[in-house]
Design a protein around this motif. Structure first.
Motif, mmCIF file in Angstrom:
data_model
loop_
_atom_site.group_PDB
_atom_site.id
_atom_site.type_symbol
_atom_site.label_atom_id
_atom_site.label_comp_id
_atom_site.label_asym_id
_atom_site.label_seq_id
_atom_site.Cartn_x
_atom_site.Cartn_y
_atom_site.Cartn_z
ATOM 1 N N THR A 278 0.825 -1.215 0.000
ATOM 2 C CA THR A 278 0.000 0.000 0.000
ATOM 3 C C THR A 278 0.851 1.253 0.000
ATOM 4 O OG1 THR A 278 -0.095 -0.041 2.409
ATOM 5 C CG2 THR A 278 -1.862 -1.171 1.208
ATOM 6 N N ALA A 279 2.141 1.115 0.174
ATOM 7 C CA ALA A 279 3.002 2.298 0.213
ATOM 8 C C ALA A 279 3.085 2.931 -1.168
ATOM 9 C CB ALA A 279 4.387 1.919 0.711
ATOM 10 N N SER A 280 2.953 4.233 -1.232
ATOM 11 C CA SER A 280 3.053 4.943 -2.501
ATOM 12 C C SER A 280 4.483 4.910 -3.003
ATOM 13 C CB SER A 280 2.597 6.395 -2.321
ATOM 14 O OG SER A 280 1.274 6.436 -1.847
ATOM 15 N N GLN A 281 4.635 4.869 -4.324
ATOM 16 C CA GLN A 281 5.959 4.858 -4.917
ATOM 17 C C GLN A 281 6.505 6.264 -5.118
ATOM 18 O OE1 GLN A 281 7.683 1.833 -5.573
ATOM 19 N NE2 GLN A 281 5.991 1.246 -4.252
ATOM 20 N N GLU A 282 5.649 7.265 -4.966
ATOM 21 C CA GLU A 282 6.106 8.635 -5.082
ATOM 22 C C GLU A 282 5.244 9.538 -4.209
ATOM 23 O OE1 GLU A 282 4.541 11.126 -8.523
ATOM 24 O OE2 GLU A 282 4.713 9.141 -9.467
ATOM 25 N N HIS A 387 6.723 5.996 10.578
ATOM 26 C CA HIS A 387 7.518 4.898 10.026
ATOM 27 C C HIS A 387 7.758 5.035 8.530
ATOM 28 C CE1 HIS A 387 3.298 3.810 9.282
ATOM 29 N NE2 HIS A 387 3.755 3.178 8.210
ATOM 30 N N SER A 388 7.074 5.958 7.894
ATOM 31 C CA SER A 388 7.183 6.096 6.437
ATOM 32 C C SER A 388 8.534 6.675 6.042
ATOM 33 C CB SER A 388 6.064 7.004 5.921
ATOM 34 O OG SER A 388 6.287 7.351 4.573
ATOM 35 N N PRO A 389 9.216 6.068 5.050
ATOM 36 C CA PRO A 389 10.491 6.643 4.570
ATOM 37 C C PRO A 389 10.328 8.055 4.026
ATOM 38 C CG PRO A 389 10.211 4.392 3.762
ATOM 39 C CD PRO A 389 8.913 4.790 4.390
ATOM 40 N N PHE A 390 9.159 8.343 3.404
ATOM 41 C CA PHE A 390 8.940 9.689 2.876
ATOM 42 C C PHE A 390 8.867 10.704 4.020
ATOM 43 C CE2 PHE A 390 6.719 7.932 -1.157
ATOM 44 C CZ PHE A 390 7.963 7.680 -1.706
ATOM 45 N N THR A 391 8.190 10.329 5.121
ATOM 46 C CA THR A 391 8.119 11.228 6.279
ATOM 47 C C THR A 391 9.514 11.480 6.842
ATOM 48 O OG1 THR A 391 5.921 10.372 6.810
ATOM 49 C CG2 THR A 391 7.087 11.567 8.540
ATOM 50 N N GLU A 403 20.031 5.821 7.354
ATOM 51 C CA GLU A 403 19.763 4.462 6.892
ATOM 52 C C GLU A 403 18.340 4.297 6.385
ATOM 53 O OE1 GLU A 403 20.938 0.588 6.043
ATOM 54 O OE2 GLU A 403 22.126 2.304 6.729
ATOM 55 N N LYS A 404 17.385 4.980 7.068
ATOM 56 C CA LYS A 404 15.983 4.827 6.704
ATOM 57 C C LYS A 404 15.650 5.511 5.383
ATOM 58 C CE LYS A 404 11.439 5.018 8.940
ATOM 59 N NZ LYS A 404 10.714 5.425 10.148
ATOM 60 N N GLU A 405 16.464 6.498 5.006
ATOM 61 C CA GLU A 405 16.146 7.304 3.819
ATOM 62 C C GLU A 405 16.996 6.941 2.611
ATOM 63 O OE1 GLU A 405 16.714 11.353 5.070
ATOM 64 O OE2 GLU A 405 16.315 10.724 7.097
#
Length: 1389
Positions: A278-282, A387-391, A403-405
């Motif tokens: 469900t995670a957006s790709q952009e 937890h979102s990489p975008f956040t 590391e998360k980004e």
């Protein structure tokens, strides 16, 4: 009339969700969830349908939310069950529609989990009634929810059914929704009894502000109301209050600093995502930074907080903690996303002249972030999902990726221009300084008459930048007066320079920048710290009426230390106490506790007493230092600890450990490398700590040592421990520890020097002297016990190449260095390690316990002899034949093939070379020169021929041969055939005038035979030549027929491939390498020749050469960032200008061609000669651009970008508005090639302001043809559009779409081509390559055919003439012979 039915609606999904609501689910959060559903519903209404959301809080403990959305009914498609059934709502499926678009992303597709409606309503009260009607239904459908009833039915085995019904719509409902559809949610028995309606109105307005009033929708700047929001009948657009409205009111008039960010997963991580993820790709975000200035010494944020408190909407924040970042997702405020500054906004660690201004002014910026649906919120929609990489990437924007980004790519745009992090930092810094100068009114006036100082000499020390400073002794700040001579205390951390301890000082002066009334002026406090003498304080001096200011030993502090409350006025008692403490500390010393004293503290501490240890000894776990009081005497130290001998203070102490090698270890280095080497210290560790207490003793500075560096004493040398306290006047304390090497041998090493060249040697010679050292188990140098016996071998990955037998070994007098020299390398196996000739030299002891190895290179020796393979036989040498196979192998004296690249000279006699390279040849990577198919025999039959190889002036190979001899026979008949074998040499004819003389009838038969035989030989040679040429013509015609057929097949294949993928071809311009190859493929152009030459050498590196001032081709001097822009600019300029040759001067252009006296171009000079040398030719004209002759652009440039983009004003209509779709000027959208960023004319002009400004002028670039035509009144020098439109400055418009072959290369493609497209393009390129080869072969064979046809006609004519001349001679010879035979017979008879 209403009908109600029990268990009408089945809402059976798991109801345990009601007991698992998010912890942060508050009353306001739950209400906002219901409003979210209403907002998404009314957003789908048509333009002529009312968009209303009405919230009503009734006095009877109930609340209702009414919206004029499409409504619900009892149908399967639009069932009211979906509202109450958890997980049944389809709103969350619309998330993908809300990714992308334009800020502020007003697409209210908030749905995430499908249970917001029932969960929120049950959180607000105990009962809920949902009423809804669609335009097509006549009745209002109702759904009843009761919390206790639903919970009692919750479970896996029980059904969850609820009451429902149908009724008629009320007049109030129909009046609110004229189009006939609506949804109303009524909640009863509220859990929260008292509600402040005004505060609730303000909070709702804050959350949905862009939907209530917005000026960013549409092309006009007019404020509109997308949604009509009402709370208890009040229109929220008319409510004055709330944090958002108050904040907007106090901002400056801009301009704002706006960034557009695009987040996406990198390709590898994106591919790893599961299809069901469900995670957006952009994701996309707009960052709008707004400046809130200081007005009359008061910060705007402080005024905002005061205003909110007065309205009853106060927040629990102050000036320092006030949120500097707010986040909206799809236009909806996330209330808990009250972040501190983003990393790129923080200048706490900034250094430089403007650092103090930036550090203060960055607090006056608030960043308003608008995101699309690519960012996920928390379940309560109060913050972005942590937890979102975008956040994580957004929160860390401006810092290095963690590391998360690391799987996230972030693209940064400002004004549609892609920025690097460095450009972002610079532009943001410039914007803050601009806002500060324009709006800030920081300082109130001083209360005394100022002294005006013009051009102060020490601005950096004063912390100012203005050329005018007002010096005051009294300053009123926020109602409090501060005076010169006043004693103050500046708290720790108040500003730079006060981060260690509190600073006690005396006020001297106040500096105010600029003249009174100037905006943006800085204010500084000048104070003299305690301990600085009076005569070393700041001074105001006068010289002939001109004032000057010298800060001397005083401090300059920013005025905000007063505003932040970190500068306090103190009384005489506290001041005198600090003076006494300063006096006591002025004569203190630093000392280390002994081992016994450390044991008393139960600490494994203290360095060695005698300062001498051996390598490997474990250092003490800790070292304890103390400060001794002024009355301390070293002889008074007792064996036990005494607090009276230790000063208690809160000052920080620093320990620094340095290491230096002993000079003895460096002695051999000085001798071997003939240079002075001095021991140098290097830093190991430093630590700053505050004092601590242990066992009742205070003032102990306990430094970790062994626990942090257990291997500290492994390297031999001197370790210096230095201790110091900055604030004290006591001397630094140093303790040295000498570490000696261990006696245990660990390994051998090569003693090398950074300046030593890499080891390389030619076979048959010696390596340079090598020096070996003996090291202990810790790597420290120790002496050899005796001169060891060593073995030396040369190794490769395949095994031992050479066992070295010849060498000489010598041990230095101090036995620290073993010198190995005269290492002779002899081998005939170097071909095993060619072409790099890399090997490993291994030196080891006889017992193989110790060894050292290092890479080296062993090259073959000089050329000594040559072998021809296969051997040339005399029987193979026929006149006119070509030696099909011949390789000359080059060897050194040890039978190794010599290195690649050696140049030798070939000398031939009786041969000729078939290529155009000449007599000088280079050895290939196999150590050979391949002459196969290159040597043609030109000597006649029975002649001597010679082949020699020269290296330098020495002949290393010489071989003579003799061509085959031809036996002559007279045949009875002559037949004319079509191909001669040998070339006819007219010089062999006994008749120079090509006429055959008649035989004398009186001659004898023998004389006649001697005369006739040469004629027969000549006739036979001519016959063979004609036969050979005829056969060759036949073969050429067959080859041409085959090539023409193949050419037609390839052209058909290319046409079919292009037809299958023709629409996609324009989307992918060639890369730079492909572009160069495409230009080179045109063998008859100047551009093709220059591309070939540029791959061999750089034009700029040439000296005294006619091409040294060539810059390059226009198409290769720049790149663009858009595929469509590349092609449209190529069409606009045309191929002639794209392939124009750029020179620095007209003299350089004139040097490219030479002319004959008759005006024709001389084809053997200059560029034409270079073309011929590469098998090319130049047909037609080509363009030259002379930079020195161009009238350069005279305006300003944008910032300090090395690209030097032109500061051209945006085109505007008479109203001042920029045309829609305008992207930029073409001259600025070409990025200069890195190698030409600093290319300049003699006047200092670059390529952009000369070449590209000459070609493009102020050509504008638009998104579409429609935008371009609409803006034609603003276009001066022409324009292009990305969808193919061209408008030239003469009014000519070019529409349609072209496919230019020569385009600017694109640095970053917008999208990757499909796999199918790549395969088809690969096949097309392969076919085109083969087609070019076939066409070249056809041209070559056609020229050969013409040559042989001409030769055939000539030989045939000679043969026919010879036969005509020989006919009477042969006839007379036969008659004469017949007569002679008859006479002989008669006589015999």
């Amino acid at each position: 009339m209403a009908n109600t039915f029990e268990n009408m609606w089945d809402l059976t999904p798991d109801t345990d969700l009601l007991m698992e609501l998010p912890e942060e689910y508050t009353f306001e959060t739950a209400l906002a969830d219901l409003i979210d559903n209403s907002l998404q519903a009314v957003w789908s209404n048509r333009k002529n349908e009312r968009r209303l959301i009405s919230v009503n809080i009734a006095s009877d403990d109930s609340i209702s939310i009414f919206d004029t959305g499409p409504g619900m009914d009892g149908s399967d498609e639009n069932s009211i069950v979906k509202w109450g059934k958890m997980g049944a709502s389809l709103h969350r499926s619309s998330k993908g529609q809300a990714i992308g678009g334009k800020p502020p992303y007003l697409r209210p597709f908030f749905g995430m989990f499908g249970y917001g409606g029932p969960s929120a309503s049950m959180h607000l009260g105990r009962r809920a009634l949902v009423s809804s009607k669609t335009k097509s239904s006549c009745k209002v459908y109702t759904l009843h929810l009761e919390r206790e009833a639903l919970l009692s039915s919750s479970g896996s085995e029980l059904s969850w059914k609820t009451t429902g019904g149908m009724r008629d719509p009320s007049e109030d409902e129909l009046s609110k929704s004229p189009h006939g559809s609506f949804t109303k949610i009524e909640i009863f028995e509220l859990k929260r009894n008292s509600l402040d309606i005004f505060i609730l109105q303000c909070k709702i307005k804050d959350i949905y502000f862009p939907y209530i009033q917005c000026d960013e929708v549409g092309n006009s700047a007019k404020t509109i109301t997308p949604i009509e929001f009402q709370v208890n009948g009040d229109d929220l657009a008319e409510i004055e209050g709330g944090e958002v409205a108050v904040t907007n009111l106090h901002s400056c008039n801009g301009p704002d600093f706006i960034l557009q960010l695009r987040f996406s997963f990198k390709q590898a991580n994106s591919a790893a995502k599961s299809p069901g993820s469900t995670a957006s790709q952009e994701a996309n975000a707009r960052l709008k930074c707004v400046y809130f200035p200081s007005l009359k010494g008061k910060e705007s944020f402080e005024m905002i907080l005061e205003k909110l408190e007065a309205e009853g909407c106060s927040v629990t924040e102050n000036y320092e903690t006030f949120s500097r970042v707010s986040v909206r997702r799809l236009g909806r405020l996330l209330p808990d996303a009250r972040w501190a500054r983003l990393p790129f906004m923080d200048f706490r660690h900034k250094k430089g002249d403007k650092a103090h201004i930036l550090k203060r002014c960055c607090w006056r910026v608030k960043c308003f972030i608008d995101t699309d649906a690519g960012f996920n919120p928390t379940p309560s929609k109060t913050d972005l999902a942590h937890h979102s990489p975008f956040t994580a990437a957004l929160k860390n924007f401006g810092n290095k990726l963690n590391e998360k980004e690391k799987f996230v790519d972030v693209e940064i745009y400002r004004d549609q221009k892609l920025l690097t992090p460095l450009q972002l930092e610079r532009e943001y810094q410039d914007w803050i300084l601009q806002m500060h100068d324009r709006y800030d009114q920081e300082t109130e006036c001083g209360e005394d008459q100022p002294v005006l100082v013009v051009s102060p000499a020490n601005k950096k020390a004063l912390g100012i930048s203005s050329d005018v400073v007002r010096v005051h002794k009294v300053l009123k700040r926020k109602g409090v007066s501060w005076k010169s001579g006043q004693k103050i205390k500046i708290l720790k951390g108040a500003c730079a320079g006060c981060h260690k301890n509190n600073v006690y000082a005396e006020l001297e002066y106040f500096l105010l920048e600029g003249f009174q009334g100037d905006a943006g002026g800085e204010a500084r406090i000048i104070c003299r710290p305690l301990g600085i003498p009076d005569d070393n304080g700041s001074i105001v001096a006068f010289n002939h009426g001109d004032a000057s200011f010298n800060i001397c030993g005083s401090l300059s502090l920013p005025i905000n230390v007063i505003d932040s409350g970190k500068c306090l006025a103190i009384g005489s008692i506290e001041w005198n106490c600090q003076v006494d403490k300063q006096h006591l500390k002025s004569h203190s010393i630093i000392d280390l506790l002994s081992v016994k004293q450390c044991q008393e503290l139960e600490i494994d501490g203290a360095p060695p007493v005698d300062g001498l240890v051996h390598a490997g000894q474990v250092p003490p776990t800790k070292i304890v230092a103390v400060v001794r009081p002024a009355n301390f005497v070293s002889s008074s130290i007792s064996k036990s600890l005494d607090q009276n001998s230790i000063v208690k203070s809160n000052l920080e102490m620093s320990m620094e450990i340095k290491f230096r090698e002993e000079a003895e270890d460096l002695r051999d280095v000085c001798h071997i490398y003939s240079r002075r080497v001095t021991p140098s210290s290097h830093h190991i560790y430093s630590k700053r700590i505050t004092p601590s207490s242990r066992k009742g003793f205070h003032g102990l500075y306990i430094f970790p040592l062994g626990s942090k560096f257990p291997d500290l004493f492994q390297k031999a040398g001197v370790y210096t421990f230095s201790f110091y306290v900055d604030e004290l006047t006591c001397n630094n304390f140093d303790k040295e520890v000498l570490v000696k090497a261990s006696s245990k041998v660990g390994k051998w090493d090569l003693l090398s020097d950074e300046q030593s060249p890499p080891l390389s040697v030619r076979v048959g010679s010696c390596f340079p002297p090598l020096c070996l050292t003996c090291n202990d188990i810790y790597g420290n140098r120790i002496p050899f016990t005796s001169t060891p016996e060593v073995m030396i071998k040369l190794q490769t990955i395949k095994g031992v190449l050479v066992d070295v037998e010849k060498m000489r070994i010598e041990l230095s007098p101090n036995k620290f260095t073993l010198k190995v020299e005269d290492i002779l390398i002899e081998s005939n196996e170097l071909d095993k390690i060619r072409p790099n000739y890399e090997a490993t030299l291994v030196i080891c002891s006889r017992d193989k316990l110790y060894s050292v190895s290092f890479p080296c290179q062993v090259y073959p020796g000089s050329l000594q002899f040559v072998k021809a393979r296969p051997p040339i036989l005399d029987s193979q040498l026929l006149p006119g034949c070509i030696i099909k196979e011949l390789v000359l192998e080059m060897f050194d004296a040890y039978d190794n093939h010599i290195s690649q690249g050696l140049e030798v000279e070939l000398a031939v006699e009786g041969f000729c070379m078939q290529d155009q390279i000449g007599s000088k040849r280079k050895v290939d990577d196999n150590g050979c020169i391949d002459l196969s198919g290159l040597l043609k025999v030109t000597a006649g039959y029975g002649r001597k021929v010679l082949l020699s190889v020269l290296s330098g002036h020495e002949v290393v190979f010489k071989q003579e041969f003799q061509t085959q001899k031809q036996e002559m026979q007279i045949t009875s008949g002559v037949s004319l055939v079509q191909s001669p074998k040998l070339e006819y040499d007219e010089s062999q004819s006994p008749y120079s005038n090509e006429k055959v003389m008649l035989l004398d009838y009186s001659s004898s038969l023998k004389q006649s035979e001697k005369f006739i035989m040469p004629l027969i030989t000549i006739e036979k040679e001519l016959e063979d030549e004609v036969l050979h040429i005829g056969l060759r013509i036949g073969n050429l015609e067959k080859e041409l027929d085959f090539l023409y057929d193949r050419k037609a097949e390839i052209e058909l294949d290319i046409s079919q491939l292009q037809a299958s993928f023709e629409p996609c071809l324009p989307n992918f311009p060639p890369t730079k390498d492909e572009l160069i190859n495409r230009i080179q493929s045109n063998n008859h152009s100047a551009a093709s020749v220059l591309c070939c030459l540029s791959r061999e050498f750089s034009f700029q590196g040439l000296k005294n050469h006619f091409m040294e001032d060539i810059v390059g081709l226009v198409a290769l001097l720049g790149t663009v960032r858009l595929n469509k822009l590349s092609r449209i600019l190529a069409e606009y300029l045309g191929e002639d200008q794209m392939l124009a040759v750029v020179c620095r001067s007209s003299a350089a252009a004139s040097a490219l061609e030479k002319f004959e006296h008759d005006g024709e171009v001389h084809c053997r000079h200059a560029l034409h000669a270079q073309a011929a040398a590469h098998g090319k030719s130049i047909y037609g004209r080509f363009l030259i651009v002379c930079l020195e002759d161009i009238r350069a652009y005279k305006g300003e440039f944008e910032g300090s970008d090395p690209q030097r983009k032109l500061a051209l004003p945006y085109p505007t209509f008479p109203s001042g508005k920029v045309p829609m779709g305008f992207i930029g000027y073409a001259v600025n959208m070409i990025d200069l090639d890195v190698g030409h960023l600093h290319t300049r004319t003699a006047a200092g002009h670059g390529l952009r302001e000369t070449l590209f400004y000459c070609l493009l002028r102020e050509v504008q670039v638009y998104e579409t043809v429609e935008c371009m035509l609409e803006a034609r009144h603003c276009i001066k020098h022409g324009a292009v559009s990305l969808d193919g439109g061209i408008l030239r400055d003469n009014g000519i418009i070019s529409l349609g779409f072209g496919n230019p072959q020569i385009c600017f290369s694109v640095t970053a493609q917008e999208s990757e081509p499909s796999k199918e497209f790549v395969e088809i393009m690969k096949l097309i390129e392969e076919n085109k390559s083969e087609l070019r080869g076939v066409i070249n072969s056809i041209e070559k064979l056609t020229r050969s055919l013409k040559k042989y046809m001409k030769k055939f006609k000539k030989k045939k004519g000679k043969y026919q003439k010879l036969m005509d001349d020989m006919e009477p001679v042969v006839k007379d010879y036969l008659e004469h012979k017949k007569l002679c035979i008859g006479n002989t017979g008669s006589s015999s008879y």
